[in-house]
Write a protein that holds these residues in place. Structure first.
Motif, PDB file in Angstrom:
ATOM      1  N   VAL A  49      34.501  17.369   2.053  1.00  0.00           N
ATOM      2  CA  VAL A  49      35.913  17.010   2.012  1.00  0.00           C
ATOM      3  C   VAL A  49      36.764  18.273   1.942  1.00  0.00           C
ATOM      4  O   VAL A  49      36.409  19.236   1.263  1.00  0.00           O
ATOM      5  CB  VAL A  49      36.193  16.110   0.795  1.00  0.00           C
ATOM      6  N   GLY A  50      37.896  18.267   2.680  1.00  0.00           N
ATOM      7  CA  GLY A  50      38.855  19.363   2.630  1.00  0.00           C
ATOM      8  C   GLY A  50      40.231  18.867   2.251  1.00  0.00           C
ATOM      9  O   GLY A  50      40.707  17.868   2.800  1.00  0.00           O
ATOM     10  N   ASP A  51      40.879  19.537   1.304  1.00  0.00           N
ATOM     11  CA  ASP A  51      42.226  19.168   0.848  1.00  0.00           C
ATOM     12  C   ASP A  51      43.229  20.121   1.484  1.00  0.00           C
ATOM     13  O   ASP A  51      43.230  21.326   1.197  1.00  0.00           O
ATOM     14  CB  ASP A  51      42.313  19.244  -0.671  1.00  0.00           C
ATOM     15  N   TYR A  76      37.318  25.119 -11.187  1.00  0.00           N
ATOM     16  CA  TYR A  76      37.082  24.919  -9.757  1.00  0.00           C
ATOM     17  C   TYR A  76      37.532  23.522  -9.360  1.00  0.00           C
ATOM     18  O   TYR A  76      36.780  22.562  -9.417  1.00  0.00           O
ATOM     19  CB  TYR A  76      35.609  25.166  -9.425  1.00  0.00           C
ATOM     20  N   GLN A  77      38.795  23.433  -8.962  1.00  0.00           N
ATOM     21  CA  GLN A  77      39.430  22.191  -8.533  1.00  0.00           C
ATOM     22  C   GLN A  77      40.215  22.485  -7.258  1.00  0.00           C
ATOM     23  O   GLN A  77      40.621  23.621  -7.004  1.00  0.00           O
ATOM     24  CB  GLN A  77      40.391  21.661  -9.610  1.00  0.00           C
ATOM     25  N   CYS A  78      40.479  21.467  -6.460  1.00  0.00           N
ATOM     26  CA  CYS A  78      41.235  21.697  -5.228  1.00  0.00           C
ATOM     27  C   CYS A  78      42.622  22.268  -5.508  1.00  0.00           C
ATOM     28  O   CYS A  78      43.093  23.162  -4.796  1.00  0.00           O
ATOM     29  CB  CYS A  78      41.346  20.407  -4.420  1.00  0.00           C
ATOM     30  N   LEU A  95      52.293  27.553   7.771  1.00  0.00           N
ATOM     31  CA  LEU A  95      51.339  28.143   6.840  1.00  0.00           C
ATOM     32  C   LEU A  95      50.474  27.005   6.335  1.00  0.00           C
ATOM     33  O   LEU A  95      50.992  26.037   5.760  1.00  0.00           O
ATOM     34  CB  LEU A  95      52.046  28.825   5.657  1.00  0.00           C
ATOM     35  N   CYS A  96      49.190  27.087   6.591  1.00  0.00           N
ATOM     36  CA  CYS A  96      48.257  26.048   6.155  1.00  0.00           C
ATOM     37  C   CYS A  96      47.367  26.601   5.050  1.00  0.00           C
ATOM     38  O   CYS A  96      47.076  27.801   5.011  1.00  0.00           O
ATOM     39  CB  CYS A  96      47.384  25.584   7.315  1.00  0.00           C
ATOM     40  N   ALA A  97      46.934  25.742   4.171  1.00  0.00           N
ATOM     41  CA  ALA A  97      45.988  26.126   3.123  1.00  0.00           C
ATOM     42  C   ALA A  97      45.032  24.959   2.914  1.00  0.00           C
ATOM     43  O   ALA A  97      45.464  23.800   2.901  1.00  0.00           O
ATOM     44  CB  ALA A  97      46.711  26.466   1.822  1.00  0.00           C
ATOM     45  N   MET A  98      43.754  25.259   2.762  1.00  0.00           N
ATOM     46  CA  MET A  98      42.780  24.193   2.561  1.00  0.00           C
ATOM     47  C   MET A  98      41.764  24.590   1.496  1.00  0.00           C
ATOM     48  O   MET A  98      41.345  25.737   1.407  1.00  0.00           O
ATOM     49  CB  MET A  98      42.068  23.843   3.864  1.00  0.00           C
ATOM     50  N   SER A  99      41.391  23.604   0.716  1.00  0.00           N
ATOM     51  CA  SER A  99      40.348  23.748  -0.297  1.00  0.00           C
ATOM     52  C   SER A  99      39.091  23.036   0.169  1.00  0.00           C
ATOM     53  O   SER A  99      39.152  21.895   0.634  1.00  0.00           O
ATOM     54  CB  SER A  99      40.819  23.134  -1.623  1.00  0.00           C
TER      55      SER A  99
END
Length: 287
Positions: free
Chosen positions: A71-73, A158-160, A218-222
């Motif tokens: 999964v990606g947030d 360690y959390q999204c 600007l994108c960011a993913m966890s």
């Protein structure tokens, strides 16, 4: 007796207001899945980590699961004005609770314009499954250390939410800028009691999700510390159990080879242009 299906609450006089030029996006989908593009940048997000990157207007961005389900947030900002950011709730109302090809990712007020349009999704045929789950979730949001502390009493960094905080810091943003996410590759739904549930991600090593940038982003993913969500819970013990379900995520940004031809009818997205005063009156001096 057939069950009544309610009509969507947010219809548009012209469907293009919500979905744009469907023929264009279908063509972009074919380019995303085949030839006609060149790689601008490509990288992997390690497990339990996050990264931010720039996608220029008119480019394609593909998110993928190169090693299997994960999964990606995802957070999305307007690059030049990060006060404008992805609005999960309105996207849920205008398009769907789980998004796929043809859906658009809308920004917050007072901007309200599509930041991106989804043009390719290898999991677009998924759902509803036997428990009503669908993929690419907008019902929920990111995991965070505050709710983890609330539910388990444990501190776990360690959390999204925390991954996204670290990812956007180099771009001058802070924790306050991190916002509700699109949970890419995540299966969720509501049970008969209206309670939110999560199911394991169905993604395979070949799966991908591509969007077209309607403006500079600007994108960011966890890479979610919950991995593929086949095991999930709260606290240190659950975090350790989930470790074996974690895999890196792939990101690639592409230029369109024949950009001028393909995008000749396309224009950067704009706000609806509301010019009202919200019912306020400008005061007159002397009154």
């Amino acid at each position: 007796m057939a069950t009544r299906v309610p009509k969507p609450a947010y219809p548009a006089k012209d469907s293009s207001a919500l979905y744009g030029d469907r023929e264009l996006y279908a063509r972009l989908g074919k380019i995303a899945e085949g030839d006609g593009k060149t790689v601008v940048q490509s990288f992997e997000i390690p497990i339990r980590s996050g990264k931010a990157w720039i996608v220029r207007k008119g480019q394609l961005c593909t998110l993928s699961t190169p090693y299997g389900p994960q999964v990606g947030d995802l957070n999305i900002f307007s690059l030049h004005n990060p006060r404008e950011r992805f609005w999960a709730a309105r996207t849920r109302q205008l398009n769907a609770s789980h998004v796929s090809v043809g859906d658009r990712l809308w920004s917050n007020l007072p901007y309200l314009r599509p930041l991106a349009t989804i043009v390719s999704d290898s999991l677009k045929g998924y759902g509803p499954d036997e428990v009503g789950g669908r993929c690419h979730d907008l019902l929920g949001t990111r995991c965070d250390p505050y709710v983890n502390k609330l539910l388990s009493g444990d501190d776990f960094d360690y959390q999204c939410h925390s991954n996204l905080v670290r990812a956007v810091l180099p771009f001058g943003l802070t924790e306050a800028d991190v916002h509700d996410v699109l949970n890419v590759f995540q299966v969720t739904g509501l049970n008969p009691d209206g309670k939110y549930f999560m199911e394991p991600s169905p993604a395979k090593p070949s799966d991908h999700f591509t969007f077209f940038a309607e403006t500079d982003l600007l994108c960011a993913m966890s890479a979610c510390p919950g991995g593929d969500l086949s095991v999930h819970g709260w606290g240190e013990d659950a975090a350790q159990r989930m470790l074996d379900t974690c895999r890196p995520l792939g990101v690639a940004v592409y230029d369109i080879v024949e950009r001028e031809e393909v995008l000749k009818s396309w224009m950067e997205s704009e706000s609806p242009g509301y010019k009202g005063m919200h019912g306020l009156k400008i005061p007159v001096f002397g009154e």
